[in-house]
Design a protein around this motif. Structure first.
Motif, PDB file in Angstrom:
ATOM      1  N   ASP A 247       0.267  -7.051   0.623  1.00  0.00           N
ATOM      2  CA  ASP A 247       0.016  -6.554  -0.735  1.00  0.00           C
ATOM      3  C   ASP A 247      -0.741  -7.607  -1.536  1.00  0.00           C
ATOM      4  O   ASP A 247      -0.456  -7.860  -2.711  1.00  0.00           O
ATOM      5  CB  ASP A 247       1.318  -6.147  -1.453  1.00  0.00           C
ATOM      6  CG  ASP A 247       1.845  -4.796  -0.996  1.00  0.00           C
ATOM      7  OD1 ASP A 247       1.184  -4.172  -0.138  1.00  0.00           O
ATOM      8  OD2 ASP A 247       2.895  -4.373  -1.487  1.00  0.00           O
TER       9      ASP A 247
ATOM     10  N   GLN B 120      -4.806  -5.852  -3.107  1.00  0.00           N
ATOM     11  CA  GLN B 120      -4.839  -4.689  -4.010  1.00  0.00           C
ATOM     12  C   GLN B 120      -4.036  -4.981  -5.270  1.00  0.00           C
ATOM     13  O   GLN B 120      -2.989  -5.625  -5.202  1.00  0.00           O
ATOM     14  CB  GLN B 120      -4.235  -3.464  -3.314  1.00  0.00           C
ATOM     15  CG  GLN B 120      -4.126  -2.209  -4.168  1.00  0.00           C
ATOM     16  CD  GLN B 120      -2.889  -2.184  -5.055  1.00  0.00           C
ATOM     17  OE1 GLN B 120      -1.925  -2.858  -4.792  1.00  0.00           O
ATOM     18  NE2 GLN B 120      -2.956  -1.415  -6.133  1.00  0.00           N
TER      19      GLN B 120
ATOM     20  N   TRP C 176      -0.709  -2.675   1.441  1.00  0.00           N
ATOM     21  CA  TRP C 176      -1.757  -2.054   0.630  1.00  0.00           C
ATOM     22  C   TRP C 176      -3.150  -2.417   1.132  1.00  0.00           C
ATOM     23  O   TRP C 176      -4.117  -1.704   0.816  1.00  0.00           O
ATOM     24  CB  TRP C 176      -1.599  -2.463  -0.841  1.00  0.00           C
ATOM     25  CG  TRP C 176      -0.661  -1.577  -1.597  1.00  0.00           C
ATOM     26  CD1 TRP C 176       0.681  -1.764  -1.772  1.00  0.00           C
ATOM     27  CD2 TRP C 176      -0.992  -0.353  -2.283  1.00  0.00           C
ATOM     28  NE1 TRP C 176       1.198  -0.729  -2.526  1.00  0.00           N
ATOM     29  CE2 TRP C 176       0.204   0.143  -2.856  1.00  0.00           C
ATOM     30  CE3 TRP C 176      -2.174   0.369  -2.468  1.00  0.00           C
ATOM     31  CZ2 TRP C 176       0.241   1.325  -3.612  1.00  0.00           C
ATOM     32  CZ3 TRP C 176      -2.122   1.537  -3.219  1.00  0.00           C
ATOM     33  CH2 TRP C 176      -0.925   2.000  -3.770  1.00  0.00           C
TER      34      TRP C 176
ATOM     35  N   THR D 228      -5.155   0.370   2.467  1.00  0.00           N
ATOM     36  CA  THR D 228      -5.753   1.422   1.645  1.00  0.00           C
ATOM     37  C   THR D 228      -7.252   1.201   1.416  1.00  0.00           C
ATOM     38  O   THR D 228      -7.892   2.006   0.747  1.00  0.00           O
ATOM     39  CB  THR D 228      -5.044   1.565   0.283  1.00  0.00           C
ATOM     40  OG1 THR D 228      -5.181   0.349  -0.457  1.00  0.00           O
ATOM     41  CG2 THR D 228      -3.575   1.880   0.461  1.00  0.00           C
TER      42      THR D 228
ATOM     43  N   THR E 273       3.494   3.002   5.735  1.00  0.00           N
ATOM     44  CA  THR E 273       2.155   3.015   5.126  1.00  0.00           C
ATOM     45  C   THR E 273       1.483   4.394   5.192  1.00  0.00           C
ATOM     46  O   THR E 273       0.950   4.853   4.178  1.00  0.00           O
ATOM     47  CB  THR E 273       1.272   1.939   5.787  1.00  0.00           C
ATOM     48  OG1 THR E 273       1.904   0.663   5.600  1.00  0.00           O
ATOM     49  CG2 THR E 273      -0.121   1.892   5.181  1.00  0.00           C
TER      50      THR E 273
ATOM     51  N   ASN F 158       1.124   5.951   1.416  1.00  0.00           N
ATOM     52  CA  ASN F 158      -0.293   5.903   1.058  1.00  0.00           C
ATOM     53  C   ASN F 158      -1.031   6.929   1.925  1.00  0.00           C
ATOM     54  O   ASN F 158      -0.463   7.454   2.866  1.00  0.00           O
ATOM     55  CB  ASN F 158      -0.843   4.488   1.302  1.00  0.00           C
ATOM     56  CG  ASN F 158      -0.034   3.412   0.586  1.00  0.00           C
ATOM     57  OD1 ASN F 158       0.745   2.692   1.203  1.00  0.00           O
ATOM     58  ND2 ASN F 158      -0.178   3.324  -0.715  1.00  0.00           N
TER      59      ASN F 158
ATOM     60  N   ILE G 276      -6.420   1.509  -7.541  1.00  0.00           N
ATOM     61  CA  ILE G 276      -6.199   1.910  -6.148  1.00  0.00           C
ATOM     62  C   ILE G 276      -7.413   2.681  -5.658  1.00  0.00           C
ATOM     63  O   ILE G 276      -8.254   3.102  -6.453  1.00  0.00           O
ATOM     64  CB  ILE G 276      -4.915   2.767  -5.981  1.00  0.00           C
ATOM     65  CG1 ILE G 276      -5.018   4.086  -6.759  1.00  0.00           C
ATOM     66  CG2 ILE G 276      -3.691   1.991  -6.417  1.00  0.00           C
ATOM     67  CD1 ILE G 276      -3.870   5.050  -6.472  1.00  0.00           C
TER      68      ILE G 276
ATOM     69  N   TYR H 115      -7.468   5.569  -4.328  1.00  0.00           N
ATOM     70  CA  TYR H 115      -7.333   7.042  -4.443  1.00  0.00           C
ATOM     71  C   TYR H 115      -6.795   7.368  -5.835  1.00  0.00           C
ATOM     72  O   TYR H 115      -5.714   7.934  -5.971  1.00  0.00           O
ATOM     73  CB  TYR H 115      -6.455   7.614  -3.318  1.00  0.00           C
ATOM     74  CG  TYR H 115      -5.122   6.923  -3.125  1.00  0.00           C
ATOM     75  CD1 TYR H 115      -5.050   5.677  -2.495  1.00  0.00           C
ATOM     76  CD2 TYR H 115      -3.934   7.494  -3.552  1.00  0.00           C
ATOM     77  CE1 TYR H 115      -3.835   5.034  -2.340  1.00  0.00           C
ATOM     78  CE2 TYR H 115      -2.710   6.866  -3.386  1.00  0.00           C
ATOM     79  CZ  TYR H 115      -2.680   5.627  -2.783  1.00  0.00           C
ATOM     80  OH  TYR H 115      -1.469   4.983  -2.619  1.00  0.00           O
TER      81      TYR H 115
ATOM     82  N   ALA I 226      -3.077   9.729  -8.072  1.00  0.00           N
ATOM     83  CA  ALA I 226      -2.790   9.050  -6.799  1.00  0.00           C
ATOM     84  C   ALA I 226      -2.305  10.006  -5.714  1.00  0.00           C
ATOM     85  O   ALA I 226      -1.326   9.728  -5.026  1.00  0.00           O
ATOM     86  CB  ALA I 226      -1.786   7.918  -6.996  1.00  0.00           C
TER      87      ALA I 226
ATOM     88  N   VAL J  29      -1.953  11.693  -2.116  1.00  0.00           N
ATOM     89  CA  VAL J  29      -2.167  11.117  -0.786  1.00  0.00           C
ATOM     90  C   VAL J  29      -2.872  12.082   0.174  1.00  0.00           C
ATOM     91  O   VAL J  29      -3.319  11.674   1.235  1.00  0.00           O
ATOM     92  CB  VAL J  29      -0.851  10.622  -0.139  1.00  0.00           C
ATOM     93  CG1 VAL J  29      -0.277   9.454  -0.918  1.00  0.00           C
ATOM     94  CG2 VAL J  29       0.169  11.740  -0.020  1.00  0.00           C
TER      95      VAL J  29
END
Ligand SMILES: [Mn+2]
Ligand SMILES: [Mn+2]
Lengths: 556, 103, 125
Positions: A125, A128, A157, A160, A218, A222, A426, A428, A507, A509
């Motif tokens: 992490d 991000q 993250w 992503t 994950t 995500n 992020i 998305y 956000a 997914v």
């Protein structure tokens, strides 16, 4: 740039906080979940972090005064400020900002100076959580991690940005410098390793194995399409096999660099044999002391090193006769006012931010109250996002994900674009507007609630509860799945199972949501804030909690 | 006929591990297309695997097996160079056989 | 393998009792020698890897059943004498459900079950 007397006081305070004597012959330094915060920030720890079932009242599910009591910390002290939410605004004024890679770099150098051979481990992490990380596809953090001297890392993250980007960094930027390890990331076809499960390093003549454990969920928490050819999971049996393989290869020390989340780490430590320590992250629990967990093979230390660059974990091990004989652990808060900025890291940060400073620096509004995120059910910054979603999309109900990252603003501070991106950056970020039936809304809330409060940690995903705007509800965390969410009402009327409601969110997914596009949430919230200019303390929409009276994971 | 299978077979310590990836839609018969018409069931329902000419595994499948099915199992014996042969048949009677050598 | 061998009644069964009956299993005994290795939460309900293991001598057949699928029986694997009774397959699951592994060994039936959660996703730390 402190005046003489002030400087002397700061140095004395730094001595007291940072001059832990070196111990033993193997040292492991641990950072995790910095969420791309290169500059010093404020971060308010949660006032709600409930443990349910076997986890009730146990580390890490302690907040406020109960946390201070458990770890024997003095109210009002630097440590109390770093580890708890108590008296946050006052102590923030007194002790200042925390974290920042330039200050962290100074601390790492200071700690390494009397710990030759120490390894620096990054639990992930890292790439991000900021505007610059998003706009550079993590490149700013990749450069910062290399300069900081990270040796080994694992992932969450990071994924992503997509599997190709992760591979590119692993193979090009990190080649010969930083090793990514993950025993639980496999190819989706034949289940081959994507990264090395573990790496074996020589530290002062002692063989040290560092096993990677990426975030097991994950592809669920995500978007799965970002890691379409990879599969994850806890993989406890393979963890045991990896530990055994490392021991067979001569490892005297076996540590797991984990992004499981602390409850999962505690369960894993009770079941897998032969791990000396699990250095954990994901759930952002800054725990001043390790938990010592018994298992059929002996004992395993479990730590968690908080988030947002606030802490550096230092584990010193005395290894004799091929095994760990003794240890010392310190979780050092990174006080930006006590640690001068490292000039080289400071220059790098200035350089990577330069192209973006103007955009980051735009003041959108001024906040009259504290804006924070972390907590099981809601945070004031999340409420601000919910209010913006409902207003801008003319929705009756809004949902915002229970992310645990996101920095804190103090009363009177401007809300800049940078601050907004610290909550929303992020890959998305799409805003969604859907019609959902009362029944579907209940299903969503129950699903997320089970991810948080399932009595078996292996069924938890380590996020907080989805933040809810407009809709009132009650929550009984200890109730069985499907029966935790109760008494749902909208404007005083019971929510009807078959009636459909207008629900805004962000956000998503699902890959279809990506195809549908949708405005990035930061554009929507920025528009809303520019129009408001001044933001009064948001009215937190919190569920009525049932059955948790006296739980030390709930601040009085 | 469908697309070729990917077969991996490796012998170690007297055990041969066989892993097979097939290419097939595995349509359940429960889904509808954009016009609301039910998409008919279409799935592999029988598998036979042979090692060195001997049948080592026979399987029957329903439509709950995932698209592009995967099957892995282990057999005592076998050595590098032995031939693995896998045949599937689907509910339309289509069939396909592929081979690989044990490594 | 001839098409006619496919056990249509077992695959068409819409209740667990009917499926077990069609397989000749009746009420199988729970056994610690039957294991299911699978993730507690499915990454993707359309692709759920399940490893079914039998430690029982003379295992002839291993079947995988999903309690909450429209048709319970997903697969049945028949072992040759030299085949080690450990098979891995990937199955579809429409919702959170118990997954049962049924083993026939020495003509008797044994079983083990595990809940696999199928979730909507989102959020994270
Ligand atoms: Mn995190
Ligand atoms: Mn995480």
């Amino acid at each position: 740039l402190l005046p003489g007397a002030g400087l002397a006081r700061a140095e004395a305070a730094a001595e007291a906080v940072y001059d832990a004597p070196a111990f033993g012959n193997v040292s492991l330094l641990h950072i995790t979940d910095c969420h791309a915060q290169l500059k010093p920030i404020h971060f308010r720890e949660p006032s709600v972090n409930l443990g349910i079932g076997g986890m009730a009242g146990r580390v890490p599910h302690l907040v406020g005064s109960r946390l201070l009591e458990h770890f024997n910390l003095k109210a009002g002290s630097r440590e109390a400020y770093a580890y708890s939410c108590l008296d946050f605004e006052n102590l923030a004024g007194l002790y200042g900002k925390v974290g920042g890679f330039a200050h962290l770099a100074t601390l790492v150098k200071r700690v390494r100076a009397n710990r030759p051979g120490a390894l620096l481990l990054d639990g992930g992490d890292t790439w991000q959580g900021s505007g610059t990380a998003l706009w550079t596809q993590g490149q700013d953090m990749v450069e910062a991690a290399k300069l900081l001297g990270v040796d080994i890392m694992t992932l969450h993250w990071e994924c992503t940005y997509g599997q190709d980007r992760v591979k590119e960094i692993a193979e090009k930027d990190f080649a010969g410098k930083i090793e990514i390890v993950a025993q639980n990331i496999k190819t989706a076809d034949f289940g081959d390793d994507v990264f090395k499960p573990y790496t074996l390093r020589d530290v002062n003549g002692v063989k040290v194995a560092v096993i990677g454990q990426a975030f097991p969920y994950t592809p669920i928490a995500n978007p799965r399409y970002m890691v379409a050819d990879w599969t994850f999971g806890i993989r406890e049996e393979e963890m045991q096999a990896t530990v055994d393989a490392a021991r067979a290869a001569g490892a005297a020390v076996v540590v797991v660099l984990s992004h499981n989340g602390m409850d999962v780490d505690l369960k894993m430590a009770s079941r897998v044999r032969g791990i000396d320590a699990i250095l954990g992250g994901h759930t952002h629990d800054g725990m001043p002391a390790p938990s010592i967990v018994a298992n059929p093979g002996g004992k395993t230390l479990v730590t968690n090193a908080g988030s947002n660059g606030k802490f550096l974990g230092v584990l010193d091990l005395q290894v004799t006769g091929g095994r760990v004989a003794d240890f010392r652990y310190r979780l050092m808060p990174v006080f930006a006012t006590l640690l001068p900025a490292d000039p080289e890291m400071d220059a790098l940060i200035t350089r990577v931010r330069a192209p973006y400073e103007a955009r980051l620096g735009e003041t959108l509004a001024v906040t009259e109250g504290t804006l924070y995120r972390r907590g099981n059910f809601n945070g004031s910054f999340d409420q601000l996002i919910l209010d913006a979603l409902m207003a801008e999309k003319d929705a009756e109900i809004a949902f915002s994900p229970g992310f645990r990252w996101g920095t804190t603003l103090l009363p009177g501070q401007p809300i800049t674009m940078e601050n907004l991106l610290d909550q929303t950056a992020i890959t998305y970020p799409y805003v969604t507007l859907n019609r959902m039936t009362g029944e579907q809304i209940k299903t969503v809330l129950e699903d997320v609630c089970d991810n948080l409060f399932n009595p078996d940690p292996y069924y938890q995903q380590g996020g907080d509860m989805v933040r809810v705007g407009g809709l009132s509800y009650a929550c009984d965390p200890a109730a069985p799945a499907g029966r935790r969410i109760q008494d749902m009402t909208l404007n005083g009327q019971p929510l009807e199972a078959s009636k459909s409601y207008k629900v805004a969110g962000w956000a998503p997914v699902a890959e279809e949501a990506k195809a549908a596009g949708g405005e990035p949430v930061w554009d929507l919230v920025a528009r809303h804030l520019r129009a408001r200019k001044t933001v009064a303390p948001p009215q937190l929409n919190l569920p009525t909690l049932k059955g948790v009276d006296g739980n030390p994971g709930l601040a009085a | 006929m469908g697309n070729p299978m990917k077969i991996r077979a490796s012998a170690k310590d007297g055990v041969t591990e066989i892993k097979i990836l097939m290419s097939h839609e595995m349509e359940t018969g429960q889904r509808k297309d954009a016009n609301g018409t039910v998409i008919p069931a279409w799935f592999i329902n029988e598998i036979t695997a042979k090692l060195d000419g001997k049948t080592v595994m026979q399987a029957q499948w329903g439509p709950s097996i995932s698209k592009n099915p995967y099957l892995a199992f282990k057999v005592k014996g076998g050595k590098a160079g032995d031939k693995v042969s896998v045949t599937w048949v689907d509910n339309r009677g289509d069939t396909r056989t592929d081979e690989a050598a044990v490594t | 393998a001839a098409f006619a061998n496919w056990d249509k009644p077992a695959f068409d069964a819409k209740t667990m009792d009917d499926a077990l009956k069609a397989l000749g299993a009746g009420a199988p005994a729970n056994s610690g020698d039957v294991q299911i290795v699978a993730s507690d939460i499915a990454e993707n309900g359309a692709v759920v890897p399940v490893q079914a293991i039998s430690r029982l001598p003379n295992t002839e057949r291993i079947a995988i059943l999903v309690e909450k699928n429209p048709n319970m029986l997903a697969a049945a694997f028949d072992m040759a004498p030299d085949t080690i009774p450990e098979v891995t397959a990937r199955i579809k699951m429409g919702q959170t459900s118990n997954v049962m592994v049924l083993v026939k060994a020495d003509g008797k039936f044994y079983a083990a079950a595990k809940e696999i959660k199928v979730t909507l996703g989102g959020c994270g730390g």
